[in-house]
Enzyme design. Structure first.
Site, PDB file in Angstrom:
ATOM      1  N   ARG A   1       0.533  -1.258  -0.280  1.00  0.00           N
ATOM      2  CA  ARG A   1       0.339   0.258  -0.112  1.00  0.00           C
ATOM      3  C   ARG A   1       0.789   1.403   0.326  1.00  0.00           C
ATOM      4  NH1 ARG A   1      -4.619  -1.610   2.414  1.00  0.00           N
ATOM      5  NH2 ARG A   1      -3.280  -3.175   3.206  1.00  0.00           N
ATOM      6  N   THR A   2       1.860   1.151   0.923  1.00  0.00           N
ATOM      7  CA  THR A   2       2.779   2.460   1.261  1.00  0.00           C
ATOM      8  C   THR A   2       3.089   3.117  -0.162  1.00  0.00           C
ATOM      9  OG1 THR A   2       2.398   2.385   3.482  1.00  0.00           O
ATOM     10  CG2 THR A   2       3.931   3.229   2.792  1.00  0.00           C
TER      11      THR A   2
ATOM     12  N   LYS B   1      23.472  -9.022   0.678  1.00  0.00           N
ATOM     13  CA  LYS B   1      24.861  -9.101   0.498  1.00  0.00           C
ATOM     14  C   LYS B   1      25.705  -8.029   1.915  1.00  0.00           C
ATOM     15  CE  LYS B   1      24.840  -8.982  -4.238  1.00  0.00           C
ATOM     16  NZ  LYS B   1      25.330  -7.667  -5.317  1.00  0.00           N
TER      17      LYS B   1
ATOM     18  N   ARG C   1      11.836   2.574   3.906  1.00  0.00           N
ATOM     19  CA  ARG C   1      10.459   2.170   4.786  1.00  0.00           C
ATOM     20  C   ARG C   1      11.631   1.108   5.164  1.00  0.00           C
ATOM     21  NH1 ARG C   1       5.889  -0.672   5.422  1.00  0.00           N
ATOM     22  NH2 ARG C   1       4.655   1.532   5.704  1.00  0.00           N
TER      23      ARG C   1
ATOM     24  N   HIS D   1       5.392   6.560  10.876  1.00  0.00           N
ATOM     25  CA  HIS D   1       4.702   6.597  10.728  1.00  0.00           C
ATOM     26  C   HIS D   1       4.188   7.396   9.331  1.00  0.00           C
ATOM     27  CE1 HIS D   1       3.396   4.630   5.895  1.00  0.00           C
ATOM     28  NE2 HIS D   1       2.689   3.768   6.424  1.00  0.00           N
TER      29      HIS D   1
END
Lengths: 433, 319
Positions: B67-68, B95, B117, B145
């Site tokens: 969604r975001t 890695k 995020r 958020h």
């Protein structure tokens, strides 16, 4: 290591503060072949004279919690940098924790570290061994063999054995060898995910909390077990008000426990991490002002016996990561003495410093405390009590820079550290090799 | 703008959006007004705003998100920007590269902004100290958020008017929720009365010290409330013994018709998604006209367009 072992020198005009030997007066000390004399011995001229009027001489300081990185992580700290940092901070002895890689849970690793110390250290380094294999809290380490290899104490610091049966058995077994037990009080089931002190601040920051309860349950367990097994336990690095109260009451009842506190817990609170500063992420976590004040009070009223640095070096790149991924722990060898002086806020903190940082830690380990009386091996620190300076990690001896006190203004500085009859640190670097 | 919202601010002055906690009420209202202007423009003439033409926005998503991430992509494209999305599992971080190195590389590749995020609280602040491009926090662990809270507050304001004195209840897993925290700061700054509710293991009393009301009785939490925001309950929490089972949760804390009816007549239901039908909310209620869940999603585009436009253009002026 080649060294210019300067051990013939005079200290003139300093105040000798040695409550253990019943001394507190201005007195000249003369060191010849590493031994203290009260008058100049005939036919033995000094190579150097230090005029130390208005300076303080304290018996050799011992730090009960230092994390050695050899073997395993010499880029964070090697024996030379570790012991130089200790000597610069005024310590003539340190006790190294067993969380090396591999762990100090076998005689081979102990012998390797002893060999490195012999080659690279100018101070005394006492070693601990693990209480359980890999400090995992599951199987007992070979405590008898570790004792034979030379460890003076056993501990799983910076971890604690979670299982009560394994903990009590380990203590019973260690008691047989007269090994000192050091408990790092953290109930692992409550503290394992904790990134910071559990409080409104950590809640706001979205960090998983390490509650005071995690420590207090563990402190209570140590008290109960010590009482039932009649085995002395040293509880390391207290942080919470209630822990101080528990220890106070236990001591009143005669339980054979001793405790210490990390110096930065006397000066800082959780506010130091408020901008996710990994340099202030400590183990155990910094807590609140009420805790800080209780720790200072505990130190003053005798509940807390000693102060440690909990020196935990981490190379810069290990700390330059997201807060929850950064390891907990800060360096402190070069600031602990001054931090304790500042936290005590006393006009004359030095008799107390001698007791808390020299006499008591030696007694806790079952070692003879150093004395400034004539005839003893020179083991002391000379402090300029009014020297103002700013701590800068870049000019420190430690290979790591992870200190929450970088840039802090201190008053008072060790200018000469003598360990085992030899100069280990001198502000006048021309006297060192 | 609703009566009572007086914005003294003339100009936006932040080039990064790290959280709601460090915004003033004026800044929040300024952003919401900007989103309102954008939404009105889009719906009336259908034209695309080209305010970020030629700008390169990197979506650095180190944690799964649909969604975001999609909303930020659409928002950026609607402003004419080029968007490149990097997912954690497809990046060099697998890695062993550190976030610091990844971010410096992204900057060297010419990013004009990074939308981050990440599962670590504080990671956007950490990044903003390393690179000098605008950082937009798209969710950092349990910390904040902000774009979600702004779209929630935008939707509440759209439906309820001025939020001053309005009673908003957030129900569910508050302890581990960045959405709850960002909404709490934003709503408190706008004068709302915020109640946090849910099981005592997931709603710490300490939130009272941060300005919220805390209760573990859902009826008390919802009685007379203007809006309820439901938060997703995660199975992992059940394993960590925060609550016994999903059915027990649904039984005690799930929003059903009878509890909903205790709220104000025109009360609304919000949910940041993804929704667990039959756990946090009765399925029927989620589809009712009191639920504004899909409007939240649509509003998220305009709100994120406002965030990107204000922060990137401000960053440009500052550089």
């Amino acid at each position: 290591m080649k060294e210019k072992a300067l051990c013939n020198f005079d200290l003139v005009g300093g105040r000798v503060v040695d409550p253990y030997s019943g001394m507190d007066r201005v007195k000249d000390l003369f060191v010849r072949d590493g031994i203290i004399y009260s008058s100049i011995p005939e036919g033995k001229p000094a190579e150097q004279t230090f005029n130390i009027k208005d300076h303080i001489i304290l018996p050799g300081l011992l730090d009960l919690r230092v994390h050695n990185r050899v073997p395993g992580d010499a880029q964070s700290e090697n024996i030379q940098s570790l012991t130089k940092a200790a000597a610069k901070g005024g310590f003539s002895s340190i006790l190294a924790m067993p969380n090396t890689t591999p762990h100090s849970d076998n005689p081979g690793t102990i012998r390797y570290i002893q060999d490195r110390i012999k080659q690279a250290s100018k101070i005394k380094v006492h070693l601990t061994g693990c209480l359980t294999i890999g400090s995992k809290g599951i199987a007992l380490a070979p405590l008898g063999s570790l004792k034979e290899a030379g460890v003076v104490a056993v501990t799983d610091c910076p971890h604690s054995v979670g299982d009560n049966q394994i903990f009590t058995n380990a203590l019973k077994y260690a008691k047989m060898f007269g090994l000192k037990i050091i408990e790092y009080p953290q109930d692992p089931s409550l503290s394992k995910d904790g990134q910071a002190h559990e409080s409104p601040l950590s809640l706001k920051m979205g960090l998983t909390g390490n509650p005071r309860m995690a420590e207090e349950l563990s402190v209570q367990r140590a008290i109960t077990v010590s009482r039932h097994l009649e085995v002395p336990i040293h509880i390391s690095s207290l942080t919470s008000l209630e822990s101080v109260n528990l220890v106070k009451e236990a001591k009143r009842l005669g339980v054979k426990i001793s405790t210490d506190v990390s110096a930065h817990h006397l000066l800082l609170t959780e506010e130091a991490i408020s901008e996710y500063k990994t340099q202030a992420k400590t183990t155990p976590p910094l807590r609140e002002e009420i805790d800080r004040l209780a720790l200072i009070e505990g130190l003053n009223d005798g509940t807390i016996d000693s102060c440690n640095s909990s020196h935990e070096p981490f190379a810069e790149h290990l700390k330059q990561v997201e807060f929850d991924l950064a390891p907990g722990g800060v360096i402190g060898l070069e600031t602990t003495l001054m931090t304790v002086i500042e936290a005590l806020g006393d006009n004359d903190p030095f008799p107390k410093i001698a007791e808390k940082m020299s006499t008591n830690p030696h007694k806790i380990l079952g070692l003879d405390p150093p004395s400034l009386k004539a005839g003893n091996l020179a083991d002391f620190v000379v402090i300029d009590p009014v020297k103002k300076w700013i701590y800068n990690t870049e000019s420190g001896m430690s290979l790591s820079k992870n200190s929450p006190l970088d840039g802090h203004k201190f008053i008072g500085k060790p200018i000469l550290t003598v360990s085992g009859g030899k100069i280990a640190w001198c502000e006048d670097s021309s006297l060192l090799d | 703008m609703e009566a009572g919202d007086i914005v003294a601010m003339k100009e936006w002055s932040k080039n990064s959006l790290l959280g709601i906690e460090d915004l003033s009420s004026d800044e929040i209202l300024f952003l919401l007004d900007e989103a309102e202007t954008i939404k009105a423009q889009k719906t009336t003439d259908g034209s695309i705003i080209e305010s970020l033409r030629g700008k390169r926005i990197i979506n650095l998503f180190m944690e799964p998100s649909t969604r975001t991430r999609v909303a930020f992509e659409i928002a950026a494209k609607s402003l004419g920007a080029d968007v490149i999305s990097i997912a954690g599992e497809a990046s060099s971080l697998t890695k062993g590269e550190t976030l610091k190195d990844t971010a410096m590389n992204v900057q060297a590749l010419g990013a004009d902004a990074i939308v981050l995020r990440h599962s670590s609280p504080g990671s956007p602040l950490f990044l903003s100290q390393i690179v000098n491009v605008p950082i937009i926090n798209a969710g950092d662990g349990a910390h904040e958020h902000p774009s979600q809270a702004l779209l929630d507050i935008y939707t509440m304001r759209e439906k309820l008017g001025n939020l001053k004195g309005k009673r908003i209840t957030i129900l569910g897993d508050i302890r581990f929720s960045r959405v709850a925290r960002s909404n709490l700061w934003g709503l408190l700054k706008l004068g709302a009365v915020v109640t946090l509710a849910g099981p005592s293991t997931l709603v710490p009393k300490e939130f009272e010290k941060l300005g919220a009301r805390v209760t573990h009785d859902p009826n008390e939490a919802l009685r007379g409330a203007d809006a309820v925001m439901l938060l997703r309950i995660q199975h992992e929490r059940q394993q960590a013994s925060h609550f016994p089972s999903l059915s027990e949760y649904a039984n005690v804390f799930g929003l059903g018709r009878s509890t909903f009816d205790q709220m104000k007549k025109n009360a609304i239901i919000l949910h940041p998604g993804p929704l667990n039908r039959g756990v946090e909310i009765e399925s029927e209620l989620a589809d009712s006209n009191r639920a504004v869940i899909l409007q939240q999603v649509s509003n998220g585009i305009a709100v994120r367009m406002a965030i990107l436009q204000l922060c990137i253009n401000c960053g440009e002026n500052q550089r």
